[in-house]
Design an enzyme around this catalytic site. Sequence first.
Site, PDB file in Angstrom:
ATOM      1  N   GLN A 259      20.593  69.270  -0.967  1.00 43.94           N
ATOM      2  CA  GLN A 259      19.258  69.829  -1.095  1.00 43.94           C
ATOM      3  C   GLN A 259      18.322  68.859  -1.796  1.00 43.94           C
ATOM      4  OE1 GLN A 259      17.126  72.372   0.509  1.00 43.94           O
ATOM      5  NE2 GLN A 259      19.271  72.915   0.433  1.00 43.94           N
ATOM      6  N   HIS A 262      16.201  66.102   0.047  1.00 44.64           N
ATOM      7  CA  HIS A 262      15.038  66.457   0.871  1.00 44.64           C
ATOM      8  C   HIS A 262      13.768  65.819   0.329  1.00 44.64           C
ATOM      9  CE1 HIS A 262      16.033  69.100   4.151  1.00 44.64           C
ATOM     10  NE2 HIS A 262      16.847  69.806   3.400  1.00 44.64           N
ATOM     11  N   GLU A 326      15.760  80.073  -1.570  1.00 45.49           N
ATOM     12  CA  GLU A 326      15.703  79.847  -0.126  1.00 45.49           C
ATOM     13  C   GLU A 326      17.125  79.854   0.438  1.00 45.49           C
ATOM     14  OE1 GLU A 326      14.139  76.377   2.973  1.00 45.49           O
ATOM     15  OE2 GLU A 326      14.593  75.874   0.889  1.00 45.49           O
ATOM     16  N   HIS A 327      18.011  79.087  -0.183  1.00 46.28           N
ATOM     17  CA  HIS A 327      19.423  79.030   0.203  1.00 46.28           C
ATOM     18  C   HIS A 327      20.281  79.478  -0.972  1.00 46.28           C
ATOM     19  CE1 HIS A 327      17.433  75.651   2.468  1.00 46.28           C
ATOM     20  NE2 HIS A 327      17.989  76.297   3.465  1.00 46.28           N
ATOM     21  N   ASP A 360      21.567  74.440   8.301  1.00 47.42           N
ATOM     22  CA  ASP A 360      20.422  73.565   8.556  1.00 47.42           C
ATOM     23  C   ASP A 360      20.409  73.057   9.991  1.00 47.42           C
ATOM     24  OD1 ASP A 360      18.944  73.622   6.286  1.00 47.42           O
ATOM     25  OD2 ASP A 360      19.620  71.709   5.490  1.00 47.42           O
ATOM     26  N   HIS A 419     -12.891 113.988  14.808  1.00 49.53           N
ATOM     27  CA  HIS A 419     -11.462 113.884  15.057  1.00 49.53           C
ATOM     28  C   HIS A 419     -10.920 115.230  15.548  1.00 49.53           C
ATOM     29  CE1 HIS A 419     -11.660 110.062  12.982  1.00 49.53           C
ATOM     30  NE2 HIS A 419     -10.346 109.881  13.079  1.00 49.53           N
TER      31      HIS A 419
END
Length: 428
Positions: A259, A262, A326-327, A360, A419
């Site tokens: 990770q 990245h 996220e993960h 991924d 209505h």
Amino acid sequence: MLKTYQYKDLTPADIQNLIRRNTDPNNAIQQTVETIIQDVVQSGDDALIGFARKFDQVELSKLYLEKAEIEELAMTISRDQQRALEIAFQNIHKFHSTQLRRERVTETMPGVKCWREVRPIEKVGLYIPGGSAVLPSTLLMLGVPARIAGCKEIVVCSPPQKSGKINGFVAYCLLLLKIDRIYLAGGAQAIAAMAFGTATLPKVDKIFGPGNQFVTKAKAMVQGMTNVSIDMPAGPSEVLVLADHTANPAYVAADLLAQAEHGVDSQAVLVSTDEKLLSAVNKELTQQIDDLPRREIAAKAIENSYAVLVQDLAEGMQFSNHYAPEHLIIESDSWQTVTNHILNAGSVFLGHLTPESAGDYASGTNHTLPTSGYARSYSGVSVDSFVKKITFQQISEEGLQHIGSVVETLAELEGLQAHKNAVSIRKK
């Protein structure tokens, strides 16, 4: 080495400070993105060409590549590489194809039928990052569900490489997806172009794709300025690894570094029940990072990361739910005991042999996921992200007799006589 915190010593305020990430306290990112958006709105294609010169160091004669050029680039990669992309495409397609389901008609009262039907979003924009790493896998993750949903127009943007083109991997994915054109624009300027349109780039209805903080900020801003929607806030990547004494420290360190490489603004968090494991993981990080081509990027990300020591897996899950990663990777023999307690996570990886990198690329699940705590309220990209679900109803004469007086009463108590009349006139 990861800085370590004792969970039992953290106050609620400490936890809030610890889980905060990718903030823009001085609005520097917002101000930059505002300027970029204004330039694209005012100058269109000229602004995109100028930003390519400034940010990508490339002089573009046109802002797109078409089918013949894409096919030529796709053939520059090896057959093994093509085959790997094909398998990933097939697995992603297999998983996502189960998500498009037709719903049943419900008769809420005799003669009153209600149902929903799925319609694709007509024009979608896919942003494929291409800064320090070009991500063909992201094109598959976005393009496959868009195709399954039946979107009529798929606009793909990715930053140009120094050659003024794209790499062969992205090109091959375009062939697999039957997409005949790609636009050479990156960053916040690509988001602005898809949101407002230019002479060359079409305006879309919804924008998808992860990116850096500038891309994420641009997505949030254009959603407020136009009628274009976005998939989710999907910014710099992050992982939280929950591990106990049964975890392999080499595996844990490898997952954290996967990770961290990245980008410098990525975050890798280790939550563990075992102090000895923390020490072993730090040792592994030192050893493994030296072998990485992107070690400088990974090292900076690790500097911004940390570890949390907890009493047990249940307490670890408490912190994880606060963080909303996220993960989420659970490296424990006892992972089955905590899955029911997962409240906030983008995508979860269970057991010692399930690395996040499988998701991924090729397991089939989608890797475009909410970051920065947005997993509390957002899901990852799916076929649902590319469709609208329109409600229908049909009332027969019998149905009007059953429901009419109910509607009349409710309309009257709200003081909406027209209505009520819309029902009364039909009952007569």
